[in-house]
Design an enzyme around this catalytic site. Structure first.
Site, PDB file in Angstrom:
ATOM      1  N   ASP A  99       0.859  -1.170   0.000  1.00  0.00           N
ATOM      2  CA  ASP A  99       0.000   0.000   0.000  1.00  0.00           C
ATOM      3  C   ASP A  99       0.901   1.227   0.000  1.00  0.00           C
ATOM      4  O   ASP A  99       1.894   1.258   0.724  1.00  0.00           O
ATOM      5  CB  ASP A  99      -0.827  -0.002   1.298  1.00  0.00           C
ATOM      6  CG  ASP A  99      -2.287   0.229   1.053  1.00  0.00           C
ATOM      7  OD1 ASP A  99      -2.606   1.289   0.485  1.00  0.00           O
ATOM      8  OD2 ASP A  99      -3.097  -0.616   1.461  1.00  0.00           O
ATOM      9  N   ASP A 200      -3.172   4.438  -2.336  1.00  0.00           N
ATOM     10  CA  ASP A 200      -4.271   4.817  -1.455  1.00  0.00           C
ATOM     11  C   ASP A 200      -4.914   6.150  -1.856  1.00  0.00           C
ATOM     12  O   ASP A 200      -4.208   7.139  -2.063  1.00  0.00           O
ATOM     13  CB  ASP A 200      -3.712   4.936  -0.027  1.00  0.00           C
ATOM     14  CG  ASP A 200      -4.777   5.203   1.001  1.00  0.00           C
ATOM     15  OD1 ASP A 200      -5.547   4.280   1.289  1.00  0.00           O
ATOM     16  OD2 ASP A 200      -4.841   6.341   1.517  1.00  0.00           O
ATOM     17  N   GLU A 254      -6.581   3.217  -5.815  1.00  0.00           N
ATOM     18  CA  GLU A 254      -7.859   3.275  -5.103  1.00  0.00           C
ATOM     19  C   GLU A 254      -8.496   4.616  -5.407  1.00  0.00           C
ATOM     20  O   GLU A 254      -7.905   5.660  -5.143  1.00  0.00           O
ATOM     21  CB  GLU A 254      -7.642   3.132  -3.595  1.00  0.00           C
ATOM     22  CG  GLU A 254      -8.955   2.965  -2.869  1.00  0.00           C
ATOM     23  CD  GLU A 254      -9.030   3.610  -1.499  1.00  0.00           C
ATOM     24  OE1 GLU A 254      -9.920   3.259  -0.737  1.00  0.00           O
ATOM     25  OE2 GLU A 254      -8.202   4.488  -1.192  1.00  0.00           O
ATOM     26  N   HIS A 325     -10.306  -3.799   3.835  1.00  0.00           N
ATOM     27  CA  HIS A 325     -10.226  -3.390   5.236  1.00  0.00           C
ATOM     28  C   HIS A 325     -11.134  -2.202   5.549  1.00  0.00           C
ATOM     29  O   HIS A 325     -11.215  -1.781   6.695  1.00  0.00           O
ATOM     30  CB  HIS A 325      -8.774  -3.031   5.572  1.00  0.00           C
ATOM     31  CG  HIS A 325      -8.318  -1.855   4.761  1.00  0.00           C
ATOM     32  ND1 HIS A 325      -8.153  -1.919   3.392  1.00  0.00           N
ATOM     33  CD2 HIS A 325      -8.049  -0.587   5.109  1.00  0.00           C
ATOM     34  CE1 HIS A 325      -7.792  -0.728   2.945  1.00  0.00           C
ATOM     35  NE2 HIS A 325      -7.714   0.106   3.976  1.00  0.00           N
ATOM     36  N   ASP A 326     -11.791  -1.631   4.547  1.00  0.00           N
ATOM     37  CA  ASP A 326     -12.736  -0.527   4.773  1.00  0.00           C
ATOM     38  C   ASP A 326     -14.189  -0.971   4.644  1.00  0.00           C
ATOM     39  O   ASP A 326     -15.098  -0.166   4.867  1.00  0.00           O
ATOM     40  CB  ASP A 326     -12.521   0.590   3.740  1.00  0.00           C
ATOM     41  CG  ASP A 326     -11.177   1.281   3.867  1.00  0.00           C
ATOM     42  OD1 ASP A 326     -10.620   1.326   4.977  1.00  0.00           O
ATOM     43  OD2 ASP A 326     -10.686   1.791   2.832  1.00  0.00           O
TER      44      ASP A 326
END
Ligand code: TEU
Length: 555
Positions: A99, A200, A254, A325-326
């Site tokens: 990430d 990200d 993302e 993870h969100d």
């Protein structure tokens, strides 16, 4: 072997290191813990691991607040352990993606420390600072985590922008020095052997000139001035020219709120290989936005997938995901975690690996981990949930946590951050100590060890399905076509290469469903299914609750 880039044939597994496996008993997962489970990862049959951030960080947003882009946080291990992990994965032909968080850094990054104490120094312009009245933020933009996107810094005597938490000041991408600093960091990890990045929140880098007020009624106030901003493509192209060009890496951006029409600018001939859009997981936003929930119809979900599948038919390539993870757990959100956990988790897996694109599986999805309850705000760890709820309490929009609790339990990011469930021992085998976040109370029943013992398990199905897909060019690249688009229980589509066809048939309801499907041939062969259905040719197709099958036939 084809001449396709590796990531188009890959299945990716996302690890949230904090919550995967703790090797030293401090209650927080770590890199050694991942190394200890490499065989498990390998047995899944995946081709690449994406690690959520492990850089040095004060962890206000669990590592998405980076204090040093070239150091491993001691919580997770050392640089030597990182090297060992990368080597261990590479020895098994598993690639490693990290990430990379470049919209903002941590407020504890040395750049920010220097920026706030020495405005005229070399880092003075590294962040988005505005002078002005300490009682009046420079504009009305909001933080994704609730409240204003500006904080007044007493040390510098100025406001700084943070589109996320107050501890995540936005970097000033207008400053060429910021761009080169980030580019250097990204190249540095590539030299260490890294295989790619998940970038990200990367469509937020460019902000409209003059930072004008946003529509006060927008879903994220100010977004029209920072999502896909004026210089975004220029910044990403520069990254691509200077770091990605000529490498065999995978770059996935993302991009919250990305529209399908905009996506092509970033992939295909664009600077990135892939994007993560959120249209399918944002469908259940209610009239009040993210902190409001509405039920969705299957036809809506199919329509979103269909739109993206068709848009990427000739150029570009899709990412496929239900979880990260969100996001909450998919079996709780799109399936039936109570009555049909095995059936609905495997049905969702069949969609994920049946569509055209690169599938991303989030840790625990492969054993059907579920959402949990959050009885009080004190039981929540996620800064996003805590700050948004607090902001709503402060403005009087809600009068108690209880009022918003059903939404939190549906949507909170903590749902997917509970410890990975390895077995039925203390803390699900995740740690010998006290886990940083409570284990889902269903761990004695839902865990890897119990999956291994079952005759038909979600984990076995994932392994079998990943193996099937990885060896099947038609599942990887076959042309996609949606059948019966308006059907509210069945999800039916074909994937075709020449005369070779897969027909993917899924019942996403808790009832038996029957349809006459002309496209399903009498001699179609079932390649995989989550019920026993060896001889089940068409044209009449009956599917039990959450039944899923992939057929092979010639057309
Ligand atoms: O998320 C970006 C993002 O837009 C989030 O606001 C997302 O919409 C939100 O989490 C609601 O689900 C990325 C990371 O994935 C997230 O974990 C970080 O907190 C965020 O960036 C800031 O770095």
């Amino acid at each position: 072997m084809t001449d396709r880039p590796w990531w188009q044939e890959a299945v990716v597994y996302q690890i949230y290191p904090r919550s995967f496996n703790d090797s030293d008993g401090d209650g927080i997962g770590d890199l050694r813990g991942i190394i200890d489970q490499v065989e498990y990862i390998e047995a899944l049959g995946i081709d690449a691991v994406w690690l959520s951030p492990i850089y040095r960080s004060p962890q206000y947003d669990n590592g998405y607040d980076v204090a040093d882009y070239r150091a491993i946080d001691p919580l997770f291990g050392s640089m030597d352990t990182f090297d060992e992990l990368q080597e261990t994965l590479h020895d098994r032909d598993i690639r490693l993606i990290m990430d990379m968080v470049v919209n903002h850094s941590s407020s504890e990054h040395a750049w920010f420390e220097a920026s706030r104490t020495d405005p005229d120094g070399p880092f003075g312009d590294f962040y988005v600072w505005r002078e002005g009245d300490p009682d009046q933020p420079p504009n009305n933009w909001e933080s994704a985590f609730g409240g204003p996107a500006w904080t007044y810094d007493d040390i510098r005597g100025a406001w700084y922008l943070h589109l996320f938490d107050v501890h995540q000041p936005d970097l000033n991408w207008e400053n060429p020095e910021v761009r080169s600093a980030i580019i250097e960091v990204m190249g540095w990890w590539f030299e260490k052997g890294l295989d790619g990045y998940r970038m990200d929140a990367v469509n937020l880098l460019s902000k409209s000139e003059g930072l004008p007020d946003g529509d006060p009624n927008g879903e994220w106030v100010g977004q029209e001035h920072f999502i896909n901003g004026p210089r975004l493509l220029e910044f990403l192209r520069m990254m691509s020219d200077e770091v990605f060009e000529g490498t065999d890496t995978m770059i996935v951006g993302e991009m919250p709120q990305l529209d399908v029409a905009e996506a092509h600018a970033f992939i295909g001939d664009g600077p990135f290989d892939l994007v993560f859009p959120f249209e399918h997981v944002d469908l259940d936003f209610g009239p009040g936005g993210r902190w409001d929930v509405r039920p969705i119809e299957l036809s809506e979900l199919k329509a979103v997938f269909d739109k993206w599948q068709r848009a990427m038919a000739d150029s570009g390539w899709n990412t496929l995901f239900f979880e990260n993870h969100d996001q909450p757990r998919s079996v709780s959100r799109f399936g039936d975690a109570t009555r049909y956990r095995y059936e609905s988790a495997t049905a969702l897996a069949t969609i994920l690996l049946g569509l055209r694109g690169t599938p991303f599986i989030y840790q625990g999805q492969e054993i059907g981990m579920t959402n949990r309850t959050f009885p009080s705000l004190q039981s929540v760890h996620d800064v996003d949930t805590i700050r948004n709820v607090q902001a709503k309490l402060d403005t009087g929009e809600i009068s108690s946590y209880e009022e918003i609790r059903p939404v939190i339990e549906h949507r909170s990011r903590d749902n997917s951050r509970t410890p990975f469930q390895w077995d039925d021992s203390h803390a699900a085998g995740f740690t010998t100590g006290d886990p940083w976040i409570a284990v889902n109370p269903n761990y004695p029943e839902i865990n890897v060890a119990s999956e291994e013992e079952r005759d038909a398990s979600i984990l076995d199905y994932y392994r079998e399905l990943i193996a099937l897909r990885s060896a099947d060019q038609t599942l990887i690249d076959g042309q996609y076509e949606l059948l019966a688009p308006a059907h509210e229980a069945l999800y039916l589509f074909t994937r075709t290469t020449g005369t070779d066809q897969r027909l993917v048939a899924i019942n996403l309801s808790g009832e038996m469903e029957t349809i006459v499907l002309e496209q399903l041939q009498e001699d179609a062969e079932v390649l995989i299914g989550n019920y026993d259905a060896s001889a089940a040719g068409g044209p009449e197709l009956s599917l039990a609750p959450y039944e899923a099958r992939i057929y092979r036939q010639s057309v």
